[in-house]
Design an enzyme around this catalytic site. Structure first.
Site, PDB file in Angstrom:
ATOM      1  N   ASP A  89       0.812  -1.222   0.000  1.00 50.76           N
ATOM      2  CA  ASP A  89       0.000   0.000   0.000  1.00 50.76           C
ATOM      3  C   ASP A  89       0.842   1.267   0.000  1.00 50.76           C
ATOM      4  O   ASP A  89       0.369   2.335   0.405  1.00 50.76           O
ATOM      5  CB  ASP A  89      -0.936   0.005   1.200  1.00 50.76           C
ATOM      6  CG  ASP A  89      -0.176  -0.082   2.532  1.00 50.76           C
ATOM      7  OD1 ASP A  89       0.910  -0.693   2.562  1.00 50.76           O
ATOM      8  OD2 ASP A  89      -0.687   0.444   3.541  1.00 50.76           O
ATOM      9  N   LYS A 202      -7.044  -0.626   6.195  1.00 49.32           N
ATOM     10  CA  LYS A 202      -5.962  -0.300   7.131  1.00 49.32           C
ATOM     11  C   LYS A 202      -5.874   1.202   7.331  1.00 49.32           C
ATOM     12  O   LYS A 202      -6.057   1.978   6.384  1.00 49.32           O
ATOM     13  CB  LYS A 202      -4.637  -0.834   6.605  1.00 49.32           C
ATOM     14  CG  LYS A 202      -3.509  -0.767   7.637  1.00 49.32           C
ATOM     15  CD  LYS A 202      -2.130  -0.635   7.006  1.00 49.32           C
ATOM     16  CE  LYS A 202      -1.832   0.799   6.618  1.00 49.32           C
ATOM     17  NZ  LYS A 202      -0.404   1.047   6.322  1.00 49.32           N
ATOM     18  N   GLU A 243      -4.024   0.216  13.495  1.00 50.61           N
ATOM     19  CA  GLU A 243      -2.562   0.315  13.512  1.00 50.61           C
ATOM     20  C   GLU A 243      -2.081   1.533  14.301  1.00 50.61           C
ATOM     21  O   GLU A 243      -1.890   2.619  13.754  1.00 50.61           O
ATOM     22  CB  GLU A 243      -2.009   0.377  12.081  1.00 50.61           C
ATOM     23  CG  GLU A 243      -0.487   0.415  12.027  1.00 50.61           C
ATOM     24  CD  GLU A 243       0.081   0.470  10.622  1.00 50.61           C
ATOM     25  OE1 GLU A 243       1.313   0.548  10.486  1.00 50.61           O
ATOM     26  OE2 GLU A 243      -0.705   0.431   9.653  1.00 50.61           O
ATOM     27  N   GLU A 245       1.079   2.742  15.598  1.00 49.31           N
ATOM     28  CA  GLU A 245       2.509   2.412  15.525  1.00 49.31           C
ATOM     29  C   GLU A 245       3.333   3.318  16.434  1.00 49.31           C
ATOM     30  O   GLU A 245       3.353   4.536  16.267  1.00 49.31           O
ATOM     31  CB  GLU A 245       3.021   2.543  14.093  1.00 49.31           C
ATOM     32  CG  GLU A 245       4.519   2.258  13.982  1.00 49.31           C
ATOM     33  CD  GLU A 245       5.069   2.368  12.572  1.00 49.31           C
ATOM     34  OE1 GLU A 245       6.290   2.155  12.407  1.00 49.31           O
ATOM     35  OE2 GLU A 245       4.291   2.674  11.641  1.00 49.31           O
ATOM     36  N   LYS A 285      -2.664  -4.182  14.122  1.00 50.78           N
ATOM     37  CA  LYS A 285      -1.349  -4.113  13.483  1.00 50.78           C
ATOM     38  C   LYS A 285      -0.446  -3.212  14.325  1.00 50.78           C
ATOM     39  O   LYS A 285      -0.341  -2.006  14.088  1.00 50.78           O
ATOM     40  CB  LYS A 285      -1.455  -3.590  12.041  1.00 50.78           C
ATOM     41  CG  LYS A 285      -0.104  -3.542  11.329  1.00 50.78           C
ATOM     42  CD  LYS A 285      -0.229  -3.196   9.856  1.00 50.78           C
ATOM     43  CE  LYS A 285       1.157  -3.142   9.200  1.00 50.78           C
ATOM     44  NZ  LYS A 285       1.097  -2.924   7.741  1.00 50.78           N
ATOM     45  N   SER A 360       2.231  -8.333   8.950  1.00 54.70           N
ATOM     46  CA  SER A 360       1.731  -7.479   7.864  1.00 54.70           C
ATOM     47  C   SER A 360       2.914  -6.635   7.427  1.00 54.70           C
ATOM     48  O   SER A 360       3.087  -5.499   7.864  1.00 54.70           O
ATOM     49  CB  SER A 360       0.571  -6.606   8.338  1.00 54.70           C
ATOM     50  OG  SER A 360       0.142  -5.735   7.299  1.00 54.70           O
ATOM     51  N   TYR A 421       4.337   6.611   4.697  1.00 52.64           N
ATOM     52  CA  TYR A 421       3.934   5.719   3.616  1.00 52.64           C
ATOM     53  C   TYR A 421       3.559   6.533   2.387  1.00 52.64           C
ATOM     54  O   TYR A 421       2.943   7.554   2.488  1.00 52.64           O
ATOM     55  CB  TYR A 421       2.732   4.861   4.038  1.00 52.64           C
ATOM     56  CG  TYR A 421       3.125   3.706   4.930  1.00 52.64           C
ATOM     57  CD1 TYR A 421       3.701   2.565   4.393  1.00 52.64           C
ATOM     58  CD2 TYR A 421       2.926   3.774   6.298  1.00 52.64           C
ATOM     59  CE1 TYR A 421       4.060   1.499   5.207  1.00 52.64           C
ATOM     60  CE2 TYR A 421       3.288   2.721   7.123  1.00 52.64           C
ATOM     61  CZ  TYR A 421       3.854   1.593   6.563  1.00 52.64           C
ATOM     62  OH  TYR A 421       4.214   0.559   7.370  1.00 52.64           O
TER      63      TYR A 421
END
Length: 421
Positions: A89, A202, A243, A245, A285, A360, A421
């Site tokens: 992604d 996600k 997620e 993180e 995640k 993942s 990302y």
């Protein structure tokens, strides 16, 4: 015990009844009327609080049984039998950085060619991968023969998913902390993605560790953003991957990361509960509990496994079907070794590990693959073989059966400071 005001009302009512010789039936009506006129009496006895609690929406009850089953089945299928997720992604900009490593120009066709390589692998790969996360553009791309990428994934038996957040933005009033945008039109986009073949989504939130970070504001804001996203996804048939993180950036030790991760996960699941998210139809995640990239003290995979599982036992509800770890800038080899150690430690007390513990991975699955490809058609089969080996390695690690045998690119550091990302 009655308050002074309540005693006064009780005394006044008694005097009226005795003075006017009110009948028994009228006395009953007087009590009912008093209850309506003087609601504090009900609060004093706890009756109103009981009524309000009884009318609260329970987790997931706003979904039909059919909706819950579909979400639950999808979540469980993604992490069944050691399977994990291929995170493909990356945005166009991030994909450009990947291509630059092999001297390839960041064009739409070059990005498409690399994704085509991934999605035309041998069907064996579906033994190791249960899902694949796509970027918006990738969802609508096609192979050379005109087959949509979604159709290629379905043919392999891999469930298509979609990244739905619109990126990290600064969180005002903090020391360089962030939140994630994209909630405004999320419901509409989720409905369209479901219609176009996606079955999970996600959304990434990012928290950093510093001397005074993450701040309470950052933890609370990101938890609530993730909960709103998860609820919106489930309304539209998509399993939300949650997620939060905690970045590896910094010099903090393993213990500091564990403490922060515990606080972040506890807040996240409090928010998910507040939003009545159906946990059986979600996946988590998270980061593994790891020392900062700049930490001088070294830790073993076994220590990482113990810290991570201890964190989950303190914060992660048993209703969640599975955990699909992000790699967070670890090398491919480190990501596999740590995943293996996490599962090995969890297996020491299997009754205390209700969740599947899988992966993942983006960089930790694709780095060796793209280096083997080099942008050349004649290298496609070789690159697909590399992808197969890395997927199989992580599938084995998800069952605590991984034994390292990789050399070369698998050991290269993939850390990128403040990764986007």
């Amino acid at each position: 015990a009655l308050s002074t005001g309540q005693k006064f009302r009780h005394k006044t009512a008694s005097q009226l009844i005795n003075k006017h010789k009110i009948s028994w039936s009228l006395q009953v009506w007087w009590v009912i009327a008093s209850a309506l006129i003087f609601p504090p009496v009900l609060f004093a006895t706890g009756l109103v609080a009981t009524i309000n609690m009884a009318t609260l929406t329970s987790t997931g009850t706003w979904l039909s049984n059919e909706q819950k089953k579909a979400l639950r089945d999808t979540a469980e299928a993604i992490v069944a039998d050691g399977k994990g997720i291929l995170a493909a992604d990356e945005s166009s900009g991030t994909m450009g950085k990947r291509l630059s490593q092999i001297g390839l120009e960041n064009t739409e066709d070059n990005r498409r060619r690399f994704r085509q390589l991934l999605f035309t692998s041998d069907k064996e790969i579906s033994t190791y991968l249960g899902g694949c996360i796509l970027f918006h553009d990738t969802l609508y791309e096609k192979a050379d023969d005109g087959t949509p990428f979604v159709a290629l994934l379905n043919k392999l038996g891999i469930i298509p998913g979609i990244k739905v957040d619109k990126g990290v933005v600064p969180l005002a009033g903090t020391n360089g902390e962030s939140t994630t945008q994209g909630l405004d039109d999320l419901g509409k986009r989720c409905a369209q993605y479901y219609a176009d073949g996606c079955r999970f989504a996600k959304w990434r939130c990012v928290l950093k560790i510093g001397e005074h970070e993450p701040s309470p504001l950052s933890i609370l804001e990101n938890a609530n953003v993730l909960a709103r996203y998860a609820s919106t996804c489930q309304q539209n048939g998509l399993v939300p991957i949650v997620e939060p993180e905690v970045l590896m950036d910094g010099t903090h030790d393993l213990e500091r990361c564990q403490t922060v991760t515990e606080k972040v996960l506890a807040s996240t699941y409090k928010a998910l509960s507040d939003h009545n998210v159906y946990l059986e139809g979600t996946l988590l995640k998270p980061n593994m509990c790891l020392p900062g990239q700049g930490c001088e003290k070294k830790y073993t995979p076994e220590q990482v496994g113990e810290a991570t599982i201890t964190t989950f036992r303190r914060t992660l509800p048993a209703a969640v079907p599975g955990v699909t770890f992000l790699s967070g800038g670890q090398s491919e080899e480190e990501a596999s070794a740590h995943l293996n150690a996490i599962n090995a430690f969890a297996n020491l007390a299997a009754a205390k590990r209700p969740w599947k513990l899988s992966f993942s991975y983006g960089r930790a699955l694709q780095y060796s693959t793209i280096m083997a490809w080099k942008g050349k058609d004649e290298n496609v089969k070789e690159a697909q073989g590399v992808l197969m080996r890395r997927a199989k390695a992580n599938w084995a690690a998800s069952q605590a059966k991984y034994a390292s045998s990789e050399t070369g690119a698998a050991g290269d550091s993939l850390f990128v400071a403040n990764h986007q990302y």
